[in-house]
Design an enzyme around this catalytic site. Structure first.
Site, short mmCIF file in Angstrom:
data_model
loop_
_atom_site.label_atom_id
_atom_site.label_comp_id
_atom_site.label_asym_id
_atom_site.label_seq_id
_atom_site.Cartn_x
_atom_site.Cartn_y
_atom_site.Cartn_z
N THR A 71 0.86 -1.19 0.00
CA THR A 71 0.00 0.00 0.00
C THR A 71 0.89 1.24 0.00
OG1 THR A 71 -1.79 -1.14 1.14
CG2 THR A 71 -1.76 1.26 1.31
N SER A 197 4.73 -6.93 -0.96
CA SER A 197 4.46 -7.00 0.49
C SER A 197 5.00 -8.32 1.01
CB SER A 197 2.95 -7.00 0.75
OG SER A 197 2.48 -5.72 1.00
N HIS A 199 4.27 -10.08 3.63
CA HIS A 199 3.34 -11.07 4.21
C HIS A 199 2.62 -11.89 3.15
CE1 HIS A 199 -0.69 -9.01 3.73
NE2 HIS A 199 0.11 -7.99 3.49
N THR A 235 12.84 6.22 11.30
CA THR A 235 13.88 5.26 11.70
C THR A 235 13.69 3.93 10.97
OG1 THR A 235 14.04 6.30 13.85
CG2 THR A 235 14.90 4.05 13.69
N CYS A 321 -8.91 -7.09 1.63
CA CYS A 321 -8.67 -5.64 1.68
C CYS A 321 -9.89 -4.87 1.26
CB CYS A 321 -7.56 -5.21 0.74
SG CYS A 321 -6.33 -6.41 0.45
N1 PMP Z 1 -1.90 -4.88 -4.13
C1 PMP Z 1 -2.49 -6.08 -4.19
C2 PMP Z 1 -2.73 -6.71 -5.53
C3 PMP Z 1 -2.86 -6.74 -3.02
O1 PMP Z 1 -3.44 -7.95 -3.10
C4 PMP Z 1 -2.61 -6.13 -1.77
C5 PMP Z 1 -3.00 -6.80 -0.47
N2 PMP Z 1 -4.19 -7.46 -0.50
C6 PMP Z 1 -1.98 -4.86 -1.77
C7 PMP Z 1 -1.65 -4.27 -2.97
C8 PMP Z 1 -1.68 -4.14 -0.49
O2 PMP Z 1 -0.79 -4.84 0.31
P1 PMP Z 1 -0.65 -4.46 1.86
O3 PMP Z 1 -2.00 -4.60 2.45
O4 PMP Z 1 0.31 -5.46 2.39
O5 PMP Z 1 -0.14 -3.07 1.93
#
Ligand code: PMP
Length: 381
Positions: A71, A197, A199, A235, A321
């Site tokens: 994001t 990302s 995760h 930081t 999301c």
């Molecule tokens: N882009 C895509 C295609 C995603 O699937 C996601 C997370 N679902 C994001 C951006 C954003 O990632 P984050 O929530 O880790 O910032």
């Protein structure tokens, strides 16, 4: 428990967590501190950056900015580049099926006076190359799309887009690569910037990168002490960044076996579901095998998610999301799907370690849920 929501987030690898804990207990120093402990951490961060460039096969034009996730990476790239390029032109292009972190940023830029235009998508959710060609002109400074769609799993034609954009050197081409890393072949050098990302590849939440060219030109969106090439002050979170590099290495090392496992397991689940009359598979055939969007028309996605939860099978409606923003069924709408299909859609997303026993248990539960919804809602599937 059978976890089928890996597009929302993945389970962090044990040794990634260990590395994070060890760094926090033994090497908690600020990499900007001038003492030897700080310098040592700064060196580790530099090394992690270099390793990441290698894992991603990046050419020398790219630098790595550590962020809190895609994001933020998307925001930095889109806002930073649009602001930097506005003296050359004010048109920015994207599709309607992007993640909210891209769509909302582009809409915020529109509010600031940029001319936002949407590239059409085809019925199977791919960026329409002809529409892109029609929209390109000398005023365009930014083009962005995702690599792998988080809701349907379709792969966007990054190579073709990149080739077309060669004729428009003013354009910055940003790719949101969150759902593809380590699972589909990729050449990031075709883009000017790329977001990830941690995760989503068995790393930690709140951790990501932006791989970007022309870093010196980009306007910061966070001002302060000038860390991360002056683009992202604050930081530096050394333990999290080093854990990201570790998760990336592990994902990279296992790339071939992961792709094989995901293809075999994803195909098996797809062929199984295909046999159920009335159940509709929304993901196109050439989508990635690890994201499968399915509808039971007439039955709400939430009902299905709850029905599967009873069997400890965790999957989701559209995307985690966007589930707070109902308007974000835009991917499905853009593909021309009816409201009934959209409302009844669920997403299964698998990880390579899904076992055969879990697949069998899933099939068993699917069969039961199918019968239950048929009975409960008296809907003739
Ligand atoms: N882009 C895509 C295609 C995603 O699937 C996601 C997370 N679902 C994001 C951006 C954003 O990632 P984050 O929530 O880790 O910032």
């Amino acid at each position: 428990m059978i976890y089928l929501d890996n597009a929302a987030t993945t389970k962090p690898n044990e040794d990634v967590i260990q590395s994070y804990t060890q760094m926090n207990t033994q090497y908690y120093f600020n990499p900007n501190s001038p003492h030897t402990a700080g310098v040592k951490i700064a060196h580790l961060i530099d090394k992690a950056r270099e390793n990441i460039k290698q894992y991603l096969n990046l050419n020398d034009k790219f630098d790595i900015i550590f962020t809190s996730g895609a994001t933020e990476s998307n925001n930095i790239a889109l806002q930073g580049m649009a602001q930097m390029k506005k003296r050359f032109g004010k048109t920015i292009l994207t599709t309607k099926i992007e993640h909210p972190s891209v769509l909302e940023t582009m809409r915020a830029l529109e509010d600031q006076g940029f001319n936002l235009k949407y590239i059409n998508t085809t019925k199977d959710g791919k960026l329409d190359i002809e529409s892109l060609k029609k929209l390109l002109n000398d005023d365009v400074v930014l083009v962005t799309c995702m690599h792998v769609n988080n809701i349907m799993g379709q792969i966007q034609p990054i190579e073709e887009i990149s080739e077309i954009l060669q004729k428009y050197p003013k354009v910055h081409f940003h790719v949101d690569g969150v759902q593809g890393f380590g699972k589909v072949p990729l050449n990031i050098n075709l883009a000017d910037s790329y977001s990830l990302s941690a995760h989503k590849f068995h790393g930690l939440k709140g951790s990501g990168i932006l791989a970007i060219t022309q870093i010196k030109m980009i306007q910061p969106i966070i001002f302060g002490g000038g860390q991360e090439y002056g683009v992202r002050s604050g930081t530096v979170n050394a333990p999290v960044n080093i854990a990201l590099a570790k998760a990336m290495r592990q994902m990279n090392d296992r790339k071939d076996e992961n792709i094989k496992a995901l293809t075999q397991k994803g195909t098996e689940i797809r062929s199984f579901i295909e046999k159920y009359e009335g159940v509709r598979i929304n993901s196109p055939k050439d989508a990635v095998p690890y994201i499968l969007n399915v509808s039971f028309p007439g039955v709400k996605g939430e009902v299905l998610v709850n029905a599967f939860s009873k069997y400890e099978i965790y999957l989701s409606t559209t995307s985690a999301c966007s589930s707070k923003k109902s308007s974000h069924n835009e991917t499905l709408k853009a593909m021309g799907l009816s409201n009934m299909i959209i409302e009844g859609s669920i997403r299964l997303s698998i990880a390579p370690d899904l076992t055969n026993e879990q697949i069998e248990a899933f099939k068993d539960a699917f069969n039961k849920v199918y019968k239950e919804v048929k009975e409960l809602l008296k809907y003739e599937l």
